[in-house]
Design a protein around this motif. Structure first.
Motif, PDB file in Angstrom:
ATOM      1  N   ARG A   1       0.837  -1.201   0.000  1.00 35.15           N
ATOM      2  CA  ARG A   1       0.000   0.000   0.000  1.00 35.15           C
ATOM      3  C   ARG A   1       0.877   1.258   0.000  1.00 35.15           C
ATOM      4  O   ARG A   1       0.607   2.219  -0.722  1.00 35.15           O
ATOM      5  CB  ARG A   1      -0.919  -0.016   1.221  1.00 35.15           C
TER       6      ARG A   1
ATOM      7  N   LEU B   1       2.518   1.736  -3.452  1.00 37.78           N
ATOM      8  CA  LEU B   1       1.535   2.165  -4.448  1.00 37.78           C
ATOM      9  C   LEU B   1       1.117   3.622  -4.240  1.00 37.78           C
ATOM     10  O   LEU B   1       0.971   4.380  -5.207  1.00 37.78           O
ATOM     11  CB  LEU B   1       0.301   1.257  -4.393  1.00 37.78           C
TER      12      LEU B   1
ATOM     13  N   LYS C   1       2.596   6.110  -6.921  1.00 33.47           N
ATOM     14  CA  LYS C   1       1.469   6.126  -7.865  1.00 33.47           C
ATOM     15  C   LYS C   1       1.643   5.052  -8.948  1.00 33.47           C
ATOM     16  O   LYS C   1       1.216   5.215 -10.090  1.00 33.47           O
ATOM     17  CB  LYS C   1       1.334   7.501  -8.532  1.00 33.47           C
TER      18      LYS C   1
ATOM     19  N   PHE D   1       0.150   2.405  -9.341  1.00 32.20           N
ATOM     20  CA  PHE D   1      -1.126   1.862  -9.803  1.00 32.20           C
ATOM     21  C   PHE D   1      -1.637   2.565 -11.057  1.00 32.20           C
ATOM     22  O   PHE D   1      -2.520   2.058 -11.751  1.00 32.20           O
ATOM     23  CB  PHE D   1      -2.183   1.936  -8.691  1.00 32.20           C
TER      24      PHE D   1
ATOM     25  N   LEU E   1       5.208  -5.470  -9.417  1.00 31.49           N
ATOM     26  CA  LEU E   1       4.938  -4.963  -8.080  1.00 31.49           C
ATOM     27  C   LEU E   1       5.700  -5.774  -7.037  1.00 31.49           C
ATOM     28  O   LEU E   1       6.262  -5.216  -6.084  1.00 31.49           O
ATOM     29  CB  LEU E   1       3.437  -5.013  -7.798  1.00 31.49           C
TER      30      LEU E   1
ATOM     31  N   VAL F   1      -5.284  -3.532  -6.746  1.00 34.42           N
ATOM     32  CA  VAL F   1      -4.719  -2.387  -7.473  1.00 34.42           C
ATOM     33  C   VAL F   1      -5.836  -1.543  -8.086  1.00 34.42           C
ATOM     34  O   VAL F   1      -5.772  -0.309  -8.087  1.00 34.42           O
ATOM     35  CB  VAL F   1      -3.738  -2.868  -8.561  1.00 34.42           C
TER      36      VAL F   1
END
Length: 354
Positions: free
Chosen positions: A248, A251, A255, A257, A267, A294
């Motif tokens: 988390r 991500l 950014k 995602f 990832l 995601v």
């Protein structure tokens, strides 16, 4: 019986369905070479599969429509490439390098082709080997499908679910090939050429319809149309929770995602963990697969843009990491219970958006 076979040849000459299959297969191969599947090697293997279908259909058309029989051994051995090529296309989404695997699988087929004129005299044994090959690779595809979407660690996260659906369809296609080719081979062996010709004709019509569907799907990007994946009950684990928190953080800070080419493997490498460990952590802590996980970040980003009134829905979709309108709308409604446009209107009016 001989006259019936001649009549069937005449019918095929008037309307050579195998020739139509040849043209449609060639078009499908060309479209797949240009399609954005996220893996160039996969597109090439899939294109090669349809090229094999095209060449095989051309030979069938020449043989039964126009009496050209010199290529019969090649025509009956060529389908040996179909199973490996289709399987290699999907296998390309599971690993970094596929060359050695391709060399092994296709090399075996090449060796069989080389000895065909010397070993297979009546070609019935070769036909049965082709049928067994179809069944073997169909089984491998089903095994790959059973491993779940996260096994396709080199597929774009948005594409993993639909690739599994196409994988299931591909396995079914190979099993149909195994059945029809075996029936045709046994019919010829029993000197029931009329029955074999009837199966060939019906098979050509069905194949043509299937190819048209593939062409439409690939040309319009419809191959990406997905359905919501089944939910998994979360079973929190301390290590899994820690890994999910790291994912988390990465991500959100990077950014990542928003990258439409993001894969589970990329990832996982960013987190320096095996892709399976990441998949398991997300499943245990969030009750969803990595694709849904995601997509939730992408949806939150899209919702913020819509609430701020920034750009059209199409622009928001592109800025949020989604590749297709259908998937964006479906996922957005799953998360927020309304369309993106309705969400934006509600936010402008100061109404509750969730």
């Amino acid at each position: 019986m001989r006259k019936r076979g001649q009549d069937m040849q005449g019918d095929l000459a008037v309307f050579p369905m195998p020739m139509l299959t040849f043209l449609l297969s060639a078009v499908a191969a060309g479209l797949l070479l240009r399609a954005d599947l996220g893996r160039v090697t996969a597109a090439r293997f899939f294109a090669a599969f349809f090229l094999v279908l095209a060449v095989g259909a051309l030979m069938v058309g020449l043989r039964f429509g126009y009496g050209v029989n010199r290529l019969v051994p090649l025509q009956r051995a060529l389908p040996l490439f179909a199973g490996p090529l289709l399987w290699l296309g999907f296998a390309s989404f599971t690993r970094d390098r596929i060359a050695s695997l391709a060399l092994w699988h296709l090399g075996i087929v090449g060796a069989i082709l080389a000895v065909t004129p010397l070993v297979f005299v009546d070609l019935l044994e070769l036909d049965l080997i082709v049928g067994a090959s179809y069944v073997l690779y169909a089984g491998d595809l089903l095994w790959m499908w059973a491993r779940g979407g996260n096994y396709l660690s080199h597929a774009r996260i948005e594409d993993a679910t639909v690739l599994r659906r196409w994988m299931l369809a591909a396995a079914g296609l190979l099993l149909v090939f195994a059945l029809t080719d075996t029936v045709i081979a046994l019919s010829f062996a029993a000197q029931r050429s009329g029955d074999a010709m009837a199966v060939i004709s019906v098979g050509a019509v069905v194949m043509a319809l299937g190819l048209i569907a593939v062409i439409v799907a690939v040309s319009k990007g419809g191959w990406r149309m997905t359905t919501q994946a089944a939910e998994v009950k979360p079973s929190p684990d301390a290590d899994g929770a820690a890994l999910e928190a790291r994912a988390r953080k990465v991500l959100m800070e990077t950014k990542l995602f928003l990258d439409t080419d993001l894969t589970v493997d990329r990832l996982a490498k960013r987190l320096v963990v095996p892709s399976r460990a990441l998949s398991l952590a997300i499943n245990q802590t969030k009750g969803m697969n990595v694709s849904q996980y995601v997509n939730d970040f992408r949806l939150d980003h899209a919702a913020a843009l819509l609430a701020d009134g920034q750009g059209s829905v199409a622009e928001v979709m592109e800025q949020s990491g989604f590749l297709t309108r259908s998937n964006f709308y479906r996922e957005f409604q799953r998360r927020f219970g309304k369309t993106p446009a309705a969400y934006r209107d509600a936010a402008k009016a100061g109404q509750p958006v969730i």
